[in-house]
Design a protein around this motif. Sequence first.
Motif, PDB file in Angstrom:
ATOM      1  N   SER A  12     -67.096 -53.550  57.357  1.00 14.89           N
ATOM      2  CA  SER A  12     -66.958 -54.994  58.287  1.00 14.89           C
ATOM      3  C   SER A  12     -65.599 -55.173  57.759  1.00 14.89           C
ATOM      4  CB  SER A  12     -67.264 -56.609  57.904  1.00 14.89           C
ATOM      5  OG  SER A  12     -66.835 -55.939  56.172  1.00 14.89           O
ATOM      6  N   LEU A  13     -65.071 -54.344  57.109  1.00 12.93           N
ATOM      7  CA  LEU A  13     -63.635 -53.860  56.182  1.00 12.93           C
ATOM      8  C   LEU A  13     -62.691 -53.476  57.738  1.00 12.93           C
ATOM      9  CD1 LEU A  13     -60.895 -54.692  54.962  1.00 12.93           C
ATOM     10  CD2 LEU A  13     -61.600 -52.778  53.888  1.00 12.93           C
ATOM     11  N   VAL A  14     -63.495 -52.871  58.022  1.00 11.44           N
ATOM     12  CA  VAL A  14     -61.973 -51.729  59.359  1.00 11.44           C
ATOM     13  C   VAL A  14     -63.148 -52.638  60.566  1.00 11.44           C
ATOM     14  CG1 VAL A  14     -62.580 -50.015  60.380  1.00 11.44           C
ATOM     15  CG2 VAL A  14     -62.550 -49.420  58.137  1.00 11.44           C
ATOM     16  N   LYS A  41     -54.508 -43.148  46.261  1.00 11.39           N
ATOM     17  CA  LYS A  41     -55.652 -43.764  46.854  1.00 11.39           C
ATOM     18  C   LYS A  41     -56.853 -42.781  46.521  1.00 11.39           C
ATOM     19  CE  LYS A  41     -55.647 -47.266  49.882  1.00 11.39           C
ATOM     20  NZ  LYS A  41     -55.688 -47.698  51.339  1.00 11.39           N
ATOM     21  N   VAL A  42     -57.617 -43.561  46.003  1.00 12.52           N
ATOM     22  CA  VAL A  42     -59.114 -42.639  45.347  1.00 12.52           C
ATOM     23  C   VAL A  42     -60.596 -43.653  45.683  1.00 12.52           C
ATOM     24  CG1 VAL A  42     -60.094 -40.974  43.924  1.00 12.52           C
ATOM     25  CG2 VAL A  42     -57.752 -41.264  43.827  1.00 12.52           C
ATOM     26  N   ALA A  43     -61.210 -42.462  46.268  1.00 16.95           N
ATOM     27  CA  ALA A  43     -62.501 -43.745  46.139  1.00 16.95           C
ATOM     28  C   ALA A  43     -63.639 -43.074  45.813  1.00 16.95           C
ATOM     29  CB  ALA A  43     -62.834 -43.969  47.628  1.00 16.95           C
ATOM     30  N   PHE A  44     -64.972 -43.678  45.332  1.00 17.62           N
ATOM     31  CA  PHE A  44     -65.914 -43.042  45.102  1.00 17.62           C
ATOM     32  C   PHE A  44     -66.991 -43.871  45.420  1.00 17.62           C
ATOM     33  CE2 PHE A  44     -62.439 -42.505  41.783  1.00 17.62           C
ATOM     34  CZ  PHE A  44     -63.365 -41.107  41.089  1.00 17.62           C
ATOM     35  N   VAL A  45     -67.331 -42.643  46.040  1.00 16.78           N
ATOM     36  CA  VAL A  45     -69.032 -43.531  46.881  1.00 16.78           C
ATOM     37  C   VAL A  45     -70.926 -43.052  46.483  1.00 16.78           C
ATOM     38  CG1 VAL A  45     -70.167 -43.796  49.403  1.00 16.78           C
ATOM     39  CG2 VAL A  45     -67.854 -42.321  49.457  1.00 16.78           C
ATOM     40  N   TYR A  46     -71.414 -44.238  45.799  1.00 17.75           N
ATOM     41  CA  TYR A  46     -72.173 -44.190  44.556  1.00 17.75           C
ATOM     42  C   TYR A  46     -73.885 -44.866  45.490  1.00 17.75           C
ATOM     43  CZ  TYR A  46     -69.230 -44.961  41.063  1.00 17.75           C
ATOM     44  OH  TYR A  46     -67.783 -44.308  40.424  1.00 17.75           O
ATOM     45  N   VAL A  47     -74.784 -43.549  45.209  1.00 19.42           N
ATOM     46  CA  VAL A  47     -76.097 -44.175  46.089  1.00 19.42           C
ATOM     47  C   VAL A  47     -76.421 -45.615  45.598  1.00 19.42           C
ATOM     48  CG1 VAL A  47     -77.459 -42.180  44.102  1.00 19.42           C
ATOM     49  CG2 VAL A  47     -77.817 -42.707  46.581  1.00 19.42           C
ATOM     50  N   GLN A  75     -54.865 -45.024  42.231  1.00 20.42           N
ATOM     51  CA  GLN A  75     -55.618 -46.615  42.600  1.00 20.42           C
ATOM     52  C   GLN A  75     -57.384 -46.650  43.201  1.00 20.42           C
ATOM     53  OE1 GLN A  75     -53.196 -49.544  45.441  1.00 20.42           O
ATOM     54  NE2 GLN A  75     -55.003 -49.491  47.162  1.00 20.42           N
ATOM     55  N   THR A  76     -58.354 -46.975  42.770  1.00 21.83           N
ATOM     56  CA  THR A  76     -59.188 -46.827  43.013  1.00 21.83           C
ATOM     57  C   THR A  76     -59.727 -47.720  44.364  1.00 21.83           C
ATOM     58  OG1 THR A  76     -60.311 -47.852  40.955  1.00 21.83           O
ATOM     59  CG2 THR A  76     -59.396 -44.960  41.268  1.00 21.83           C
ATOM     60  N   THR A  77     -60.955 -46.797  44.969  1.00 23.04           N
ATOM     61  CA  THR A  77     -62.260 -48.177  45.726  1.00 23.04           C
ATOM     62  C   THR A  77     -62.807 -47.600  45.007  1.00 23.04           C
ATOM     63  OG1 THR A  77     -60.291 -48.527  47.662  1.00 23.04           O
ATOM     64  CG2 THR A  77     -62.504 -48.943  48.050  1.00 23.04           C
ATOM     65  N   VAL A  78     -65.033 -48.415  45.231  1.00 24.16           N
ATOM     66  CA  VAL A  78     -65.674 -48.092  44.770  1.00 24.16           C
ATOM     67  C   VAL A  78     -66.590 -48.824  45.260  1.00 24.16           C
ATOM     68  CG1 VAL A  78     -67.463 -48.518  43.271  1.00 24.16           C
ATOM     69  CG2 VAL A  78     -65.404 -48.300  41.935  1.00 24.16           C
ATOM     70  N   ALA A  96     -61.523 -42.828  54.359  1.00 22.58           N
ATOM     71  CA  ALA A  96     -60.759 -41.843  54.716  1.00 22.58           C
ATOM     72  C   ALA A  96     -59.896 -42.498  55.931  1.00 22.58           C
ATOM     73  CB  ALA A  96     -61.238 -40.907  55.824  1.00 22.58           C
ATOM     74  N   ALA A  97     -60.080 -43.036  57.059  1.00 20.92           N
ATOM     75  CA  ALA A  97     -59.847 -43.697  57.597  1.00 20.92           C
ATOM     76  C   ALA A  97     -58.270 -45.631  57.300  1.00 20.92           C
ATOM     77  CB  ALA A  97     -60.408 -44.851  58.396  1.00 20.92           C
ATOM     78  N   GLN A  98     -59.112 -45.546  55.774  1.00 17.47           N
ATOM     79  CA  GLN A  98     -58.384 -46.975  55.253  1.00 17.47           C
ATOM     80  C   GLN A  98     -57.077 -45.904  54.705  1.00 17.47           C
ATOM     81  OE1 GLN A  98     -60.734 -48.999  52.934  1.00 17.47           O
ATOM     82  NE2 GLN A  98     -62.126 -49.465  54.459  1.00 17.47           N
ATOM     83  N   GLY A  99     -57.187 -44.997  54.787  1.00 17.57           N
ATOM     84  CA  GLY A  99     -55.636 -43.723  53.310  1.00 17.57           C
ATOM     85  C   GLY A  99     -56.194 -43.497  52.757  1.00 17.57           C
ATOM     86  N   HIS A 100     -57.735 -43.128  51.856  1.00 18.00           N
ATOM     87  CA  HIS A 100     -57.556 -42.513  50.915  1.00 18.00           C
ATOM     88  C   HIS A 100     -57.539 -41.494  51.131  1.00 18.00           C
ATOM     89  CE1 HIS A 100     -59.736 -46.378  50.389  1.00 18.00           C
ATOM     90  NE2 HIS A 100     -59.666 -46.306  48.999  1.00 18.00           N
ATOM     91  N   GLY A 101     -56.400 -40.908  49.727  1.00 21.57           N
ATOM     92  CA  GLY A 101     -56.469 -39.374  49.892  1.00 21.57           C
ATOM     93  C   GLY A 101     -57.066 -38.127  49.580  1.00 21.57           C
ATOM     94  N   LEU A 102     -58.100 -38.975  48.720  1.00 20.09           N
ATOM     95  CA  LEU A 102     -59.675 -38.067  47.374  1.00 20.09           C
ATOM     96  C   LEU A 102     -60.867 -38.612  47.647  1.00 20.09           C
ATOM     97  CD1 LEU A 102     -60.511 -35.945  45.601  1.00 20.09           C
ATOM     98  CD2 LEU A 102     -59.240 -37.143  44.420  1.00 20.09           C
ATOM     99  N   ILE A 103     -61.237 -38.335  47.672  1.00 15.60           N
ATOM    100  CA  ILE A 103     -63.040 -38.988  48.066  1.00 15.60           C
ATOM    101  C   ILE A 103     -64.076 -38.188  47.351  1.00 15.60           C
ATOM    102  CG2 ILE A 103     -65.080 -40.141  49.820  1.00 15.60           C
ATOM    103  CD1 ILE A 103     -62.894 -40.358  51.660  1.00 15.60           C
ATOM    104  N   PHE A 104     -64.896 -38.922  46.620  1.00 15.26           N
ATOM    105  CA  PHE A 104     -65.594 -38.211  45.572  1.00 15.26           C
ATOM    106  C   PHE A 104     -67.098 -38.700  45.789  1.00 15.26           C
ATOM    107  CE2 PHE A 104     -61.942 -38.458  42.340  1.00 15.26           C
ATOM    108  CZ  PHE A 104     -62.304 -36.884  41.912  1.00 15.26           C
TER     109      PHE A 104
END
Length: 376
Positions: A12-14, A41-47, A75-78, A96-104
């Motif tokens: 919804s954010l996008v 900007k670093v993101a972490f995606v959790y199951v 700066q992290t996003t979860v 990725a579209a929001q500008g995160h340079g690294l995604i785990f």
Amino acid sequence: MFKNLTRAGVVSLVAMCAVSSAVAQTPSAGATPGASRPPLKVAFVYVSPIGEAGWTYQHDQGRRAMERALGARVQTTVVESVAEGPDSERVMRDLAAQGHGLIFATSFGYLEPALRVAAEFPAVKFEHAGGYKTAANLNTYNARYYEARYLAGLLAGKTSRRGVAGYVAGFPVPEVVQGINAFTLGMRAANPTAQVRVLWLNTWFDPARERDAAQTLVNQGADVLTNHSGSPAVAQVAQAQFASQGVRLMAYQSDMQAFAPQAQLAAITHQWGAHYTRVVQSVLDGRWQAQPVWGGMKQGLVGLQAIAASVPADVRTLVEARRLDIESGRLLPFAAPLVDNQGKVRLANGALDDAAIAGMDWLVQGVVGSVPQAAR
């Protein structure tokens, strides 16, 4: 501080092209206003939900440790509770579209979605937990959990009264099969007639099903429980059955003493903080490369901790000696002779190499159960 979103929140954010105050990104603690270089900007995606223990909790503890180490530079996003498959692909694409340079991407089933998104965003770095494929901007990382599993099995074999352990398993992927086999080999090193009974869940996180499977295994005679699943449910069953059945727990992923204060014998713990700090620092320094990582106890990614005070001193000494043997390479958990639970000799001499371990799809002698055909 970090942004903690559900899958729907990211989508919804996008779609709205706006960020509400509830999900706004903020720099890590200690950020300096007006800093010349914006934070990575670093993101972490959790199951699953982060919760208080388990797979996702340990990854998030690693994220928090990385934030503390790197401060205002990150700066992290979860995003938690993201299903494997199309949902994870949408979430990673949005991040990725929001500008995160690294995604785990921290779950096995995120690999193919991550590869597709990585191809669309070549400037973004991706790190996938447990994967077996890489790309120019996608790396994989994993731990040799089986090393600590062997020690846990050894401890179980020395302390189990019945010589029967119950193993609640998520999906029949090689990482899980490795853990079952190493635990069984360790247990039978202490008790050559020991059995490990396996029940498959075909999910990583479902507390009700995890609980039911654990109770079924207790009903089948197991007096030690362990698991490869994402919630504290197995620990809670062990604690509930401790007084009447003497059931003990070999906790997995996190120290589960809070859920099984009497039942827990030890905990196989995942430790991601130093690794995540190294990876993020390499991106900040411009030296990141897609170079797969598969480290074990020696590298500090996994360990056997929180051994109960009730464990006899001679057993503690044995476990510690075997830990040192594994870390030095003197003890290889998957060394010959290896016989499967159908009686077939799988290895007569030497030890399995990494390729054979990484593709493991059979169960050792002593395991009561089978690897579902779809995993082979």
